[in-house]
Scaffold this active site. Structure first.
Site, PDB file in Angstrom:
ATOM      1  N   HIS A   1       0.839  -1.202   0.000  1.00 20.98           N
ATOM      2  CA  HIS A   1       0.000   0.000   0.000  1.00 20.98           C
ATOM      3  C   HIS A   1       0.877   1.257   0.000  1.00 20.98           C
ATOM      4  O   HIS A   1       0.583   2.231  -0.687  1.00 20.98           O
ATOM      5  CB  HIS A   1      -0.911   0.019   1.239  1.00 20.98           C
ATOM      6  CG  HIS A   1      -1.961  -1.041   1.224  1.00 20.98           C
ATOM      7  ND1 HIS A   1      -2.037  -2.036   2.165  1.00 20.98           N
ATOM      8  CD2 HIS A   1      -2.986  -1.266   0.369  1.00 20.98           C
ATOM      9  CE1 HIS A   1      -3.068  -2.814   1.902  1.00 20.98           C
ATOM     10  NE2 HIS A   1      -3.661  -2.382   0.812  1.00 20.98           N
TER      11      HIS A   1
ATOM     12  N   ASP B   1      -3.303  -7.578  -8.177  1.00 18.04           N
ATOM     13  CA  ASP B   1      -4.691  -7.882  -8.537  1.00 18.04           C
ATOM     14  C   ASP B   1      -4.896  -7.426  -9.983  1.00 18.04           C
ATOM     15  O   ASP B   1      -5.656  -6.486 -10.254  1.00 18.04           O
ATOM     16  CB  ASP B   1      -5.633  -7.150  -7.584  1.00 18.04           C
ATOM     17  CG  ASP B   1      -5.426  -7.600  -6.157  1.00 18.04           C
ATOM     18  OD1 ASP B   1      -5.703  -8.769  -5.852  1.00 18.04           O
ATOM     19  OD2 ASP B   1      -4.949  -6.787  -5.335  1.00 18.04           O
TER      20      ASP B   1
HETATM   21  O1  PAF Z   1      -7.940  -4.498  -3.812  1.00 21.45           O
HETATM   22  C1  PAF Z   1      -8.633  -4.180  -2.822  1.00 21.45           C
HETATM   23  O2  PAF Z   1      -8.146  -3.984  -1.695  1.00 21.45           O
HETATM   24  C2  PAF Z   1     -10.134  -4.031  -2.997  1.00 21.45           C
HETATM   25  O3  PAF Z   1     -10.617  -4.926  -3.930  1.00 21.45           O
HETATM   26  C3  PAF Z   1     -10.557  -2.586  -3.327  1.00 21.45           C
HETATM   27  C4  PAF Z   1      -9.990  -2.137  -4.647  1.00 21.45           C
HETATM   28  C5  PAF Z   1     -10.105  -1.645  -2.217  1.00 21.45           C
HETATM   29  C6  PAF Z   1     -12.089  -2.502  -3.436  1.00 21.45           C
HETATM   30  O4  PAF Z   1     -12.702  -2.837  -2.237  1.00 21.45           O
END
Ligand code: PAF
Length: 281
Positions: A36, A151
């Site tokens: 993050h 993802d």
């Molecule tokens: O990747 C994630 O953490 C989630 O799928 C997101 C993009 C925050 C949507 O809830």
């Protein structure tokens, strides 16, 4: 700054926008980690103000126990952001702020590619992701929103979402952040013990193996090799290994030298489901 009502967030952002600032959004479900952080730093390199939303979105879980066990610790997350990026605007809404009283997904036509991999094994997952992001984009109205390539299928869904909704936000994909052994950073890693964290490196090893085999082996023989690797580590259960054309994200058994390909894995280590992918070029 931590804000939990969408009205106060919008007031704050309106002032920032009037002052000429551009806004970046990093949507998260909390349990923040180095991955993050790299998204947030990337966002700061392109935008003046960065909003990090922390919201465990109920509509994208097709498994009640997965939702229940998803790691949550908003105060730790807020502390983490205060240490690393104190300027960040943290948005932590309650479920009713996002969904009012109807906690339901909208159905989107993302295309055929969502019938495979995550879309196949997590029914309704991408409609849930689309539903929450559509709402977050409406609330924040960011210039840009940032998503990790871990993802990858989700990243492509989000690009399609803004095409469908016409929302004026640029979707930016950011490289997967990995630990020194290649394990992709994920909030789910918090659920693994030390021994499992070591075992989890198999996913990266398998993807690297697929990449090294790709130019001179058939898709079938690569699939066979990867299955063997997982069978040799019985603590793991491989859910899928797929090689897809990057253009359409549809699994394929054939190779065309003019195309780019990617390999995708989902596997359970105990109760924890992990995913990763890698470009094969
Ligand atoms: O990747 C994630 O953490 C989630 O799928 C997101 C993009 C925050 C949507 O809830």
């Amino acid at each position: 700054m931590v804000i939990n009502s969408k009205m106060s967030l919008q007031e704050t952002l309106e002032i920032a926008k009037k002052e000429g600032n551009t806004i970046g959004l990093v949507p998260t479900m909390g349990a923040l980690h180095e991955g993050h952080l790299s998204l947030i730093n990337f966002a700061y390199s392109q935008c003046d103000k960065v909003v990090v939303s922390i919201f465990v979105n109920p509509t994208q879980f097709n498994n009640a126990s997965d939702l229940e066990k998803y790691p949550r610790n908003v105060s730790k997350d807020a502390e983490f952001l205060k240490t690393h990026n104190p300027e960040t605007i943290v948005f932590t809404p309650e479920v009713n702020e996002i969904y009012s009283d109807k906690v339901e997904s909208e159905a989107f036509e993302f295309g055929d590619f969502i019938n495979f991999m995550e879309g196949e094994f997590r029914t309704g997952h991408f409609d849930g992701v689309g539903s929450v992001l559509k709402r977050l984009f409406d609330i924040v109205k960011p210039d840009k929103a940032f998503f990790g390539e871990k993802d990858y299928q989700q990243l492509r869904v989000v690009k399609k979402l803004v095409e469908i909704t016409g929302q004026n936000v640029e979707i930016i994909g950011c490289p997967t952040s990995r630990n020194e052994f290649g394990l992709a950073q994920s909030s789910r890693n918090y659920r693994l013990n030390d021994a499992q964290l070591k075992e989890a490196e198999l996913i990266y090893k398998a993807l690297t193996k697929a990449k090294s085999m790709f130019s001179s082996n058939s898709v079938e023989s690569i699939e066979k090799e990867i299955k063997h690797m997982f069978e040799a580590q019985p603590s793991f259960e491989l859910e899928y290994f797929s090689i897809v054309k990057e253009k359409d994200l549809i699994p394929t058994k054939t190779k065309d030298p003019k195309e780019h390909y990617r390999a995708f894995i989902a596997a359970f280590l105990g109760e924890v489901r992990l995913i990763d992918n890698m470009a094969l070029y």
